[in-house]
Write a protein that holds these residues in place. Structure first.
Motif: not given
Ligand SMILES: [Zn+2]
Length: 147
Positions: A102, A105, A126, A128-129
């Motif tokens: 990504c 992040c 994403c 994660h973020c």
């Molecule tokens: Zn991310």
């Protein structure tokens, strides 16, 4: 005894005179430096004003373009986009895949997900973020067309 005291006091006066001279010299040198730095500051401020003026014009154009583009986007997506933009200090809500990760992040994106992103069939964020992921080709194309 008194004579000795007078001599000693004379010496103190003489020393104080030297010290005063030294301090005045230091004061003059500091004032010169202050003047020099103030001149540099003035130059830098003028440069900065020029830059602010230029970027201000550019910003105005980009804000107008952004407003035009927003009219064409699904309001729900726009809201999500604005929310993501607001939650990251760099203000990036759409990021490219960079070296299988990504671009926001830097967490790794699994190959299966990367191929989904390249298909452009749906918007993929994403995990994660939460930023919207695009492939580098699309990211660069939008950047160039956006100018
Ligand atoms: Zn991310």
């Amino acid at each position: 005894m008194q004579e000795l005291e007078v001599k000693l006091n004379d010496k103190h006066i003489k020393d104080a005179g030297y010290e005063l001279k030294d301090r005045n010299a230091a004061k003059d040198s500091t004032q010169d430096k202050i003047q020099e730095v103030e001149e540099q500051l003035k130059e830098k401020k003028a440069e900065l004003d020029k830059i602010i003026n230029e970027t201000g014009k550019e910003e105005k154009v980009l804000i107008e373009k952004s407003a035009e583009a927003k009219e064409k986007v699904d309001p729900r997506l726009l809201t999500a986009y604005e929310r993501i933009r607001g939650s990251y200090h760099n203000g990036l809500a759409v990021v490219p895949i960079v070296r299988d990760s990504c671009g926001g992040c830097f967490n790794v994106i699994p190959p299966q997900r990367q191929s989904e992103i390249r298909q452009h069939k749906k918007i993929i964020v994403c995990e994660h973020c939460g930023r919207v992921l695009v492939d580098v080709d699309l990211h660069d194309k939008v950047k160039i067309d956006g100018k």
